[in-house]
Design a protein around this motif. Sequence first.
Motif, mmCIF file in Angstrom:
data_model
loop_
_atom_site.group_PDB
_atom_site.id
_atom_site.type_symbol
_atom_site.label_atom_id
_atom_site.label_comp_id
_atom_site.label_asym_id
_atom_site.label_seq_id
_atom_site.Cartn_x
_atom_site.Cartn_y
_atom_site.Cartn_z
ATOM 1 N N ALA A 34 0.837 -1.259 -0.075
ATOM 2 C CA ALA A 34 -0.097 -0.043 -0.077
ATOM 3 C C ALA A 34 0.616 1.236 0.088
ATOM 4 N N GLN A 35 2.138 1.190 0.258
ATOM 5 C CA GLN A 35 2.891 2.312 0.327
ATOM 6 C C GLN A 35 3.775 2.608 -0.995
ATOM 7 N N LEU A 36 3.494 1.703 -2.183
ATOM 8 C CA LEU A 36 3.791 1.791 -3.372
ATOM 9 C C LEU A 36 2.800 2.672 -4.121
ATOM 10 N N ALA A 37 3.575 3.548 -5.134
ATOM 11 C CA ALA A 37 2.414 4.580 -5.959
ATOM 12 C C ALA A 37 1.878 3.602 -6.819
ATOM 13 N N SER A 38 2.482 2.812 -7.501
ATOM 14 C CA SER A 38 2.064 1.798 -8.765
ATOM 15 C C SER A 38 2.690 0.401 -8.407
ATOM 16 N N PRO A 39 1.961 -0.454 -7.486
ATOM 17 C CA PRO A 39 2.444 -1.710 -7.340
ATOM 18 C C PRO A 39 1.993 -2.579 -8.410
ATOM 19 N N THR A 40 2.794 -3.467 -8.719
ATOM 20 C CA THR A 40 2.538 -4.620 -9.744
ATOM 21 C C THR A 40 2.242 -5.842 -9.049
ATOM 22 N N LEU A 41 2.021 -7.103 -9.632
ATOM 23 C CA LEU A 41 1.618 -8.405 -9.374
ATOM 24 C C LEU A 41 3.051 -8.867 -8.638
ATOM 25 N N ALA A 42 4.325 -8.587 -9.089
ATOM 26 C CA ALA A 42 5.569 -8.988 -8.596
ATOM 27 C C ALA A 42 5.534 -8.523 -7.185
ATOM 28 N N ASP A 43 5.082 -7.270 -7.107
ATOM 29 C CA ASP A 43 5.426 -6.612 -5.516
ATOM 30 C C ASP A 43 4.520 -7.466 -4.546
ATOM 31 N N LEU A 44 3.611 -8.150 -5.017
ATOM 32 C CA LEU A 44 2.543 -9.005 -4.073
ATOM 33 C C LEU A 44 3.021 -10.479 -3.886
ATOM 34 N N SER A 93 -13.278 1.809 8.757
ATOM 35 C CA SER A 93 -13.402 1.258 10.096
ATOM 36 C C SER A 93 -12.416 0.302 10.212
ATOM 37 N N TYR A 94 -12.005 -0.447 9.261
ATOM 38 C CA TYR A 94 -10.784 -1.684 9.269
ATOM 39 C C TYR A 94 -9.419 -1.254 8.533
ATOM 40 N N GLY A 95 -9.608 0.283 8.031
ATOM 41 C CA GLY A 95 -8.394 0.746 7.454
ATOM 42 C C GLY A 95 -7.942 0.017 6.290
ATOM 43 N N ILE A 96 -8.975 -0.538 5.223
ATOM 44 C CA ILE A 96 -8.458 -1.089 4.112
ATOM 45 C C ILE A 96 -8.391 -0.180 2.943
ATOM 46 N N HIS A 97 -7.330 -0.693 2.172
ATOM 47 C CA HIS A 97 -6.485 0.177 0.975
ATOM 48 C C HIS A 97 -6.775 -0.895 -0.182
ATOM 49 N N VAL A 98 -7.343 -0.333 -1.446
ATOM 50 C CA VAL A 98 -7.526 -0.781 -2.457
ATOM 51 C C VAL A 98 -6.294 -0.723 -3.356
ATOM 52 N N LEU A 99 -5.641 -1.682 -3.896
ATOM 53 C CA LEU A 99 -4.722 -1.560 -4.786
ATOM 54 C C LEU A 99 -4.741 -1.347 -6.046
ATOM 55 N N PRO A 100 -4.093 -0.480 -6.639
ATOM 56 C CA PRO A 100 -4.273 -0.273 -8.198
ATOM 57 C C PRO A 100 -3.627 -1.308 -9.158
ATOM 58 N N VAL A 101 -4.017 -2.556 -9.074
ATOM 59 C CA VAL A 101 -3.669 -3.538 -9.875
ATOM 60 C C VAL A 101 -4.719 -4.158 -10.670
ATOM 61 N N ASP A 102 -4.486 -4.688 -11.794
ATOM 62 C CA ASP A 102 -5.616 -5.396 -12.751
ATOM 63 C C ASP A 102 -5.694 -6.671 -12.701
ATOM 64 N N SER A 103 -4.880 -7.326 -11.931
ATOM 65 C CA SER A 103 -4.776 -8.826 -11.775
ATOM 66 C C SER A 103 -4.203 -9.145 -10.275
ATOM 67 N N PRO A 104 -4.885 -10.583 -9.927
ATOM 68 C CA PRO A 104 -5.800 -11.309 -10.167
ATOM 69 C C PRO A 104 -7.166 -10.503 -10.101
ATOM 70 N N GLY A 105 -8.195 -11.304 -10.826
ATOM 71 C CA GLY A 105 -9.516 -10.802 -10.563
ATOM 72 C C GLY A 105 -10.532 -11.447 -11.655
ATOM 73 N N VAL A 106 -11.571 -11.452 -11.035
ATOM 74 C CA VAL A 106 -12.935 -12.105 -11.870
ATOM 75 C C VAL A 106 -14.185 -11.285 -12.089
ATOM 76 N N THR A 107 -14.538 -11.296 -13.324
ATOM 77 C CA THR A 107 -15.556 -10.579 -13.718
ATOM 78 C C THR A 107 -16.809 -11.055 -13.111
ATOM 79 N N ARG A 108 -17.642 -10.633 -12.227
ATOM 80 C CA ARG A 108 -18.662 -11.331 -11.614
ATOM 81 C C ARG A 108 -20.062 -10.432 -12.007
ATOM 82 N N HIS A 109 -20.880 -11.215 -12.200
ATOM 83 C CA HIS A 109 -22.225 -10.672 -12.717
ATOM 84 C C HIS A 109 -23.210 -10.681 -11.344
ATOM 85 N N ALA A 110 -23.558 -9.556 -10.918
ATOM 86 C CA ALA A 110 -24.326 -9.328 -10.056
ATOM 87 C C ALA A 110 -25.768 -9.733 -10.673
#
Length: 358
Positions: free
Chosen positions: A223-233, A301-318
Motif C-alpha cells: 500500500a506504500q507503493l505508488a504503482s504496485p505490480t503483481l510482482a510486488d505482491l 473502520s478496518y483501514g482497508i486500502h484498494v491496490l491499483p492492480v488489474d490482476s488477479p480478478g474475476v468479472t462477476r455478474h451481480a
Amino acid sequence: MTPPSLPARRSTSAVAKKCTRLRASVAAHWKQCTRCSERKERHPVELRQLERFLAVVDRGSLAEAARQVGLTQQAVSASIAALEKELEARLFDRAPGGVTRLTDAGHALVPHARAQLAADQRARRDISNLASARSGTVTLGIGETFAEDIVARAVSAILTERPDLRVNLVQGYSEQLMARLYAGEFDFLAAGVSNMTLPAGFEARVIYSARDIVACRAAHPAAQLASPTLADLQGYPWLVPYSRPSDVDVITEAFVARGLAPPTRFIGTDAYRVGMRLLASNDLLIMTSPALLANRLVRESYGIHVLPVDSPGVTRHASLVASSERPLSPAADTLYAAIVAAAADDGAVQRPPAVRQA
C-alpha cells in the motif's frame, strides 16, 4: 312403509324358531333403514344467515333489517326462520309490526355470529393484502457481489408503501447461498453468478457486472507503493472465501501467467467480520468484489486500502436468481421489481433476463 315378510313355512320346530329369528332381524333392519331415510339432512349455517340475524338484532325489527341488507322483509323473515330450523331453537319473539326481541338462544348466538363474521372479514382482508403484496413475508439471500446500497434502497422503498410486509435478509457468500436457494429457503437471491451453471429450473437476471479488486490494510508494504505490480505482491498470504476454492486457482494462475512464483499461503474464511479484522491487522491480501468494500465506513473502520492492480480478478455478474418453474409470491415479486428499479436509478448496467441451466 311395510317391511317385507318372509313366507310362512311348515317345518320342524328348530327350523320354525330359526325362521322366527330371521323375520325379527329383517324387521329390525328395515325399521332402522326407514329411520335413516327419514332423518333430517343438516345444512351448515351460512354467513349470510348470520349477517341477517345480526341486522335484525342491531335494527330491532325485520323491516329495518330488511332495509339495511337490501332485501324484502319476507326474505329476511324466511332467512331467520331457516336459521332457527337449522339450530332447532327460536331466536326471536315476534311482536306486531315486525318488532323483535331476542330469546335466550338468540342472546347466546349473538357473540358467536359476530365472531364468525369478523373472522370472515379478517380472512378476506389478509388474502387481499397478500394478493396485493401489502402483507406477507419475503426472504432474500444477498451475496458479497451484490451492492448493499441497492438492496437497502429497494427495501426502504417497499416498506414505506407496505409497512405490514415482513422482509428477511440473509447475507453470505454466493456459493453458500445458492445451495440454500435450491433448498427453498429463499424466495430469490441477489448474488454474483460469475461462471456458475445454474441447475434446471432456475434463472439468473444479470443486473450489472463488476470486476474483483485487490485490497490490503493501509499499513501493508504494497500500500506504500505508488504503482504496485503483481510482482510486488509475491510472498504475501491471501485471504479467500472458504466456500469458493476456485479463487485460489484464479490467484495462482494470475501469478503463473506473469512468470511469477504463485502464493503458497491461503486463509479460507466465510466469516466476514473475522476476515476483515484479520485483513486489518496482518499483511494479507484479498481479491474480492468491490461491493464488499464499497461502504466508506467499512474501509475506514478496518483501514482497508484498494491496490491499483488489474490482476488477479474475476468479472462477476451481480444477478437476481430465482426459480423459473415456481412464480414469485406477490411480496417477493414486489421486492424483486424494487431492486431492479433501484439498480437502474444507480446507473447499473441492465441486461436482459438470461437462463443458464445444466
